[in-house]
Design a protein around this motif. Structure first.
Motif, short mmCIF file in Angstrom:
data_model
loop_
_atom_site.label_atom_id
_atom_site.label_comp_id
_atom_site.label_asym_id
_atom_site.label_seq_id
_atom_site.Cartn_x
_atom_site.Cartn_y
_atom_site.Cartn_z
N ILE A 8 0.83 -1.21 0.00
CA ILE A 8 0.00 0.00 0.00
C ILE A 8 0.86 1.26 0.00
O ILE A 8 0.36 2.36 -0.19
CB ILE A 8 -0.95 0.03 1.22
N TYR A 9 2.18 1.08 0.19
CA TYR A 9 3.05 2.23 0.36
C TYR A 9 3.60 2.70 -0.99
O TYR A 9 4.76 2.51 -1.33
CB TYR A 9 4.18 1.91 1.35
N PHE A 13 0.39 7.40 -2.13
CA PHE A 13 0.03 7.38 -0.71
C PHE A 13 1.04 8.17 0.11
O PHE A 13 0.68 8.89 1.06
CB PHE A 13 -0.02 5.92 -0.23
N ILE A 127 -6.81 2.14 -1.41
CA ILE A 127 -6.35 1.05 -0.56
C ILE A 127 -7.41 -0.05 -0.51
O ILE A 127 -8.61 0.24 -0.37
CB ILE A 127 -6.06 1.56 0.87
N ARG A 131 -7.28 -3.61 4.21
CA ARG A 131 -6.08 -2.95 4.76
C ARG A 131 -6.37 -1.48 5.09
O ARG A 131 -5.44 -0.69 5.25
CB ARG A 131 -4.91 -3.08 3.77
N TRP A 132 -7.64 -1.13 5.22
CA TRP A 132 -8.00 0.24 5.56
C TRP A 132 -7.44 0.63 6.92
O TRP A 132 -6.97 1.75 7.12
CB TRP A 132 -9.52 0.41 5.55
N ALA A 135 -3.73 1.39 6.59
CA ALA A 135 -3.47 2.61 5.83
C ALA A 135 -3.89 3.86 6.60
O ALA A 135 -3.15 4.85 6.66
CB ALA A 135 -4.20 2.57 4.48
#
Length: 391
Positions: A8-9, A13, A127, A131-132, A135
């Motif tokens: 997610i990175y 973001f 996202i 995985r909210w 994040a």
């Protein structure tokens, strides 16, 4: 073999988090010095209005920012929030009367009414749902880092130069935040061209009913932050701490450490369990701040408060999105933030008028707010019981 989860990175973001860090530093930078600044203007008895007026317009603007976020786009709404910070910080040195000061606090509140609402919706767009929590926890970490850097830098600048220089630094941080936001990709597809009809708010546009449970917990829990913003600068001075941003730096740094893992825990073990732990720790922190009439007691209370908020915030944000539908994410986050502003503003207003520049009242106000937080624990347990029973 199972496919490795995509990271997610991303750069997108990362830029969003950096923009939020600068935005948070901008408006938090001036908070520790505002109570004394207001006293110098001859209005010490109205210190509770410093935060209450700010949160009033932030709350009023939430239905508009939620509607604009869902129709006009995430990026322009984020930009508006930072632009307000730039302009208001430049005007504080010019409007130096009591009336001018309170007018700017009202206008300044629009900044947090716009940017965080659109930012949360943006994160939910880019996202995966599972995985909210992670994040939002990492984004909250960056926002909190800005909250740690801002007060410390602001107090240092005010002491080394003057309070006007501090206001100009605040404006500069917000300007950098805008520059970053304008270089990230819009995620709302399709967007609508801005029109005055977007500013016409009906009753159904104000509150996302599915997110009301999250709003109730937010309102009760964030009353503590209003109390802290109003009382801790004077309480720090009473305890002999020159840099009034020390408390805010201590609580934010501990919050940052917790956020590295709390979001992931909320994704794996459920929002409710994590929220309950965070709320109980916040309540303990408030009682400790009342009992601990020393510098060490203040710092220990700050660290506990940071741990509690670091645990609570990612789970509460993710729970709000869980409760909403995808097409109403902006409105759901606006609902939660309206509750947040009411909580902070109410805590600030009541504590300010109960305090009335009598330092001996501070511990009792802390105890009272610790009990308020315990009511939010009872509500979460009740909601969870009702929900399981219905299922």
């Amino acid at each position: 073999m199972s496919e490795k989860p995509k990271s997610i990175y991303t750069l997108q973001f990362g830029l969003l988090c950096l923009s939020s860090l600068l935005f948070s530093a901008s408006f938090n930078m001036i908070i520790p010095e505002l109570p004394n600044y207001l006293s110098s203007l001859g209005a010490a008895e109205h210190k509770g209005l410093i935060i209450a007026l700010f949160t009033l317009t932030a709350g009023i603007s939430r239905p508009f920012s939620g509607r604009l976020t869902d129709k006009w786009g995430r990026v322009p709404v984020m930009a508006i929030g930072s632009i307000v910070c730039v302009i208001c910080s430049l005007l504080y040195p010019l409007l130096s009367s009591v009336a001018g000061f309170f007018l700017l606090r009202l206008i300044h509140g629009f900044s947090t009414g716009f940017k965080p609402t659109a930012t949360s919706a943006y994160i939910a767009d880019i996202i995966p749902a599972n995985r909210w929590g992670e994040a939002l926890g990492m984004h909250g970490l960056c926002f909190s880092l800005g909250g740690a850097i801002g007060p410390a830098v602001g107090s240092a600048v005010a002491q080394s130069f003057d309070i006007h220089t501090m206001f100009y630094c605040s404006s500069g941080f917000a300007l950098f935040s805008i520059m970053i936001v304008m270089n990230i990709k819009e995620t709302l597809i399709p967007t609508q061209k801005f029109s005055r009809d977007m500013l016409r708010i009906s009753r159904s546009d104000i509150i996302e009913r599915r997110a009301i449970p999250a709003g109730i917990v937010t309102l009760l829990s964030y009353s503590a932050y209003g109390v802290i913003l109003t009382l801790i600068p004077d309480w720090s001075e009473h305890l002999g701490i020159n840099n009034k941003g020390l408390f805010f730096s201590a609580y934010t740094l501990t919050s940052i450490g917790v956020r590295f893992v709390s979001g992931k825990v909320a994704d794996r073990h459920g929002r409710i369990n994590v929220m309950l732990v965070g709320l109980i720790i916040i309540s303990i922190a408030l009682f400790l701040l009342g009992f601990g009439n020393t510098i060490n007691g203040l710092l220990l209370g700050a660290c506990l408060y940071g741990i509690g908020t670091g645990i609570l915030s990612p789970a509460l944000n993710a729970w709000t999105i869980d409760l909403s539908l995808p097409q109403y994410r902006g409105k759901a986050m606006a609902t939660m933030y309206i509750a947040l502003e009411i909580g902070i503003g109410g805590g600030a207003l009541f504590s300010g008028y109960l305090y009335h520049d009598d330092i001996s009242r501070v511990p009792y106000i802390m105890y009272g707010n610790g009990i308020v937080i315990l009511f939010s624990v009872i509500y979460v347990l009740y909601w969870d019981w009702i929900n399981k029973k219905a299922s």
